[in-house]
Write an enzyme that holds these catalytic residues in place. Structure first.
Site, PDB file in Angstrom:
ATOM      1  N   ARG A  74     -17.569  50.223 -25.002  1.00 51.03           N
ATOM      2  CA  ARG A  74     -16.313  49.484 -24.992  1.00 51.03           C
ATOM      3  C   ARG A  74     -15.225  50.331 -25.619  1.00 51.03           C
ATOM      4  O   ARG A  74     -15.354  50.761 -26.764  1.00 51.03           O
ATOM      5  CB  ARG A  74     -16.513  48.232 -25.863  1.00 51.03           C
ATOM      6  CG  ARG A  74     -16.228  46.993 -25.131  1.00 51.03           C
ATOM      7  CD  ARG A  74     -16.548  45.758 -25.868  1.00 51.03           C
ATOM      8  NE  ARG A  74     -16.353  45.684 -27.301  1.00 51.03           N
ATOM      9  CZ  ARG A  74     -15.973  44.589 -27.919  1.00 51.03           C
ATOM     10  NH1 ARG A  74     -15.700  43.512 -27.226  1.00 51.03           N
ATOM     11  NH2 ARG A  74     -15.874  44.535 -29.219  1.00 51.03           N
ATOM     12  N   ASP A  82     -24.335  50.133 -33.904  1.00 51.26           N
ATOM     13  CA  ASP A  82     -24.264  50.802 -35.210  1.00 51.26           C
ATOM     14  C   ASP A  82     -25.348  50.297 -36.154  1.00 51.26           C
ATOM     15  O   ASP A  82     -25.940  51.064 -36.909  1.00 51.26           O
ATOM     16  CB  ASP A  82     -22.888  50.570 -35.842  1.00 51.26           C
ATOM     17  CG  ASP A  82     -21.824  51.439 -35.194  1.00 51.26           C
ATOM     18  OD1 ASP A  82     -22.183  52.465 -34.578  1.00 51.26           O
ATOM     19  OD2 ASP A  82     -20.637  51.086 -35.286  1.00 51.26           O
ATOM     20  N   THR A 121      -8.701  49.010 -25.657  1.00 47.37           N
ATOM     21  CA  THR A 121      -8.515  48.089 -24.517  1.00 47.37           C
ATOM     22  C   THR A 121      -9.624  47.039 -24.446  1.00 47.37           C
ATOM     23  O   THR A 121      -9.487  46.046 -23.736  1.00 47.37           O
ATOM     24  CB  THR A 121      -8.536  48.870 -23.196  1.00 47.37           C
ATOM     25  OG1 THR A 121      -9.854  49.451 -23.046  1.00 47.37           O
ATOM     26  CG2 THR A 121      -7.489  49.968 -23.165  1.00 47.37           C
ATOM     27  N   ASP A 165     -21.440  45.181 -35.335  1.00 40.74           N
ATOM     28  CA  ASP A 165     -21.648  46.082 -34.193  1.00 40.74           C
ATOM     29  C   ASP A 165     -23.145  46.343 -34.026  1.00 40.74           C
ATOM     30  O   ASP A 165     -23.771  47.014 -34.851  1.00 40.74           O
ATOM     31  CB  ASP A 165     -20.886  47.393 -34.445  1.00 40.74           C
ATOM     32  CG  ASP A 165     -20.956  48.315 -33.230  1.00 40.74           C
ATOM     33  OD1 ASP A 165     -22.077  48.619 -32.756  1.00 40.74           O
ATOM     34  OD2 ASP A 165     -19.890  48.719 -32.746  1.00 40.74           O
TER      35      ASP A 165
HETATM   36  C1  PRP Z   1     -21.558  46.506 -27.457  1.00 43.75           C
HETATM   37  C2  PRP Z   1     -22.689  45.636 -26.948  1.00 43.75           C
HETATM   38  C3  PRP Z   1     -22.260  45.367 -25.524  1.00 43.75           C
HETATM   39  C4  PRP Z   1     -20.753  45.320 -25.638  1.00 43.75           C
HETATM   40  C5  PRP Z   1     -20.311  43.890 -25.591  1.00 43.75           C
HETATM   41  O1  PRP Z   1     -21.732  47.805 -27.034  1.00 43.75           O
HETATM   42  O2  PRP Z   1     -23.938  46.224 -27.078  1.00 43.75           O
HETATM   43  O3  PRP Z   1     -22.664  46.366 -24.608  1.00 43.75           O
HETATM   44  O4  PRP Z   1     -20.402  45.888 -26.907  1.00 43.75           O
HETATM   45  O5  PRP Z   1     -18.933  43.795 -25.533  1.00 43.75           O
HETATM   46  P1  PRP Z   1     -18.181  43.211 -24.252  1.00 43.75           P
HETATM   47  O6  PRP Z   1     -18.895  41.991 -23.830  1.00 43.75           O
HETATM   48  O7  PRP Z   1     -16.800  42.927 -24.776  1.00 43.75           O
HETATM   49  O8  PRP Z   1     -18.162  44.280 -23.195  1.00 43.75           O
HETATM   50  P2  PRP Z   1     -20.716  48.992 -27.465  1.00 43.75           P
HETATM   51  O9  PRP Z   1     -19.616  49.122 -26.456  1.00 43.75           O
HETATM   52  O10 PRP Z   1     -20.295  48.805 -28.877  1.00 43.75           O
HETATM   53  O11 PRP Z   1     -21.587  50.300 -27.281  1.00 43.75           O
HETATM   54  P3  PRP Z   1     -22.901  50.755 -28.078  1.00 43.75           P
HETATM   55  O12 PRP Z   1     -24.010  49.837 -27.658  1.00 43.75           O
HETATM   56  O13 PRP Z   1     -23.099  52.147 -27.593  1.00 43.75           O
HETATM   57  O14 PRP Z   1     -22.623  50.678 -29.540  1.00 43.75           O
HETATM   58  N1  URA Z   2     -20.165  44.419 -29.555  1.00 39.68           N
HETATM   59  C1  URA Z   2     -20.896  44.266 -30.685  1.00 39.68           C
HETATM   60  O1  URA Z   2     -21.819  45.060 -30.945  1.00 39.68           O
HETATM   61  N2  URA Z   2     -20.602  43.243 -31.499  1.00 39.68           N
HETATM   62  C2  URA Z   2     -19.623  42.360 -31.251  1.00 39.68           C
HETATM   63  O2  URA Z   2     -19.402  41.424 -32.049  1.00 39.68           O
HETATM   64  C3  URA Z   2     -18.855  42.537 -30.076  1.00 39.68           C
HETATM   65  C4  URA Z   2     -19.169  43.571 -29.246  1.00 39.68           C
END
Ligand code: PRP
Ligand code: URA
Length: 209
Positions: free
Chosen positions: A104, A203, A108, A200
């Site tokens: 994400r 993380d 944006t 997150d």
């Molecule tokens: C997180 C989560 C989803 C996304 C959800 O991933 O694991 O994939 O955010 O958000 P959305 O519904 O608004 O799209 P992130 O983009 O943080 O990537 P990561 O898993 O690599 O940390």
């Molecule tokens: N992605 C995450 O990992 N946590 C949130 O709360 C939203 C998006």
């Protein structure tokens, strides 16, 4: 309209409370995500087709049921979805694994694609897409669209925590995909985080913050 199932089993809710706590470190977080994913798989696979076979017990011959030889695939959305794969695999060990890389954009909140590698025969498989979080729903929707473009048809989405806004978006864009969630939380905050959520997920799983 697709079906949304909130899996409110006591063990799932107990373990979910533990991963929500900011005091839970990455080792326990990883183990708990795996355990919750395994428990959720029990519900996600409830409608698997069965077939009758004849077997011989030490006492006599009998007819009994086994899961029909349906091919399955698990597709984690990277990175955080990786934490759910082993839990699902522990109950469906023959499933093939595909990977979809999306992150994400922090400004944006739109998903950015960076990877897609799926089993060759994805169109023949029942697919379970896994990602712990559905926030705006953008990542889940894009992953489902990518899978459909590659021919996948029988799709389910399994997440630990979702915002109501995100679920609505997924249901609108993918009315054919049933969604399984451990908790539908209150809302998204101004930064796009789920409230109360767990922070997150990527993380916390990988200890990157
Ligand atoms: C997180 C989560 C989803 C996304 C959800 O991933 O694991 O994939 O955010 O958000 P959305 O519904 O608004 O799209 P992130 O983009 O943080 O990537 P990561 O898993 O690599 O940390
Ligand atoms: N992605 C995450 O990992 N946590 C949130 O709360 C939203 C998006």
């Amino acid at each position: 309209m697709s079906k949304v199932t909130e899996i409110s089993h006591p063990l799932v809710l107990h373990k979910l409370s533990m991963i929500r706590s900011k005091d839970t470190g990455s080792k326990d977080f990883k183990e708990l995500v795996k355990e919750i994913s395994m428990l959720m798989t029990y519900e996600v696979t409830r409608d698997l087709n069965m077939e009758e076979v004849e077997i011989e017990t030490p006492v006599c011959k009998t007819k009994c049921k086994i899961v029909a030889g349906k091919k399955m695939a698990i597709v984690p959305i990277l990175r955080a979805g990786l934490g759910m794969v082993d839990g699902v695999l522990s109950l469906i060990p023959a499933a093939k694994i595909g990977h979809i890389g999306l992150y994400r954009d922090e400004e944006t909140l739109k998903p950015v694609e960076y990877f897609c590698k799926l089993p060759k025969d994805i169109e023949e498989r029942d697919v379970i897409v896994v990602d712990p979080m559905i926030a705006t729903g953008g990542s889940a929707c894009d992953a489902l669209t990518m899978l459909k473009e590659k021919g996948a048809r029988n799709l389910k989405l399994m997440s630990l925590i979702a915002a109501p806004e995100g679920i609505q978006v997924v249901q609108k864009e993918h009315p054919d995909v049933d969604v399984y969630i451990a908790s539908i939380d209150e809302k998204l905050n101004e930064k796009g985080y789920i409230v109360p959520g767990l922070g997150d997920a990527g993380d916390r799983l990988f200890g990157t913050k």
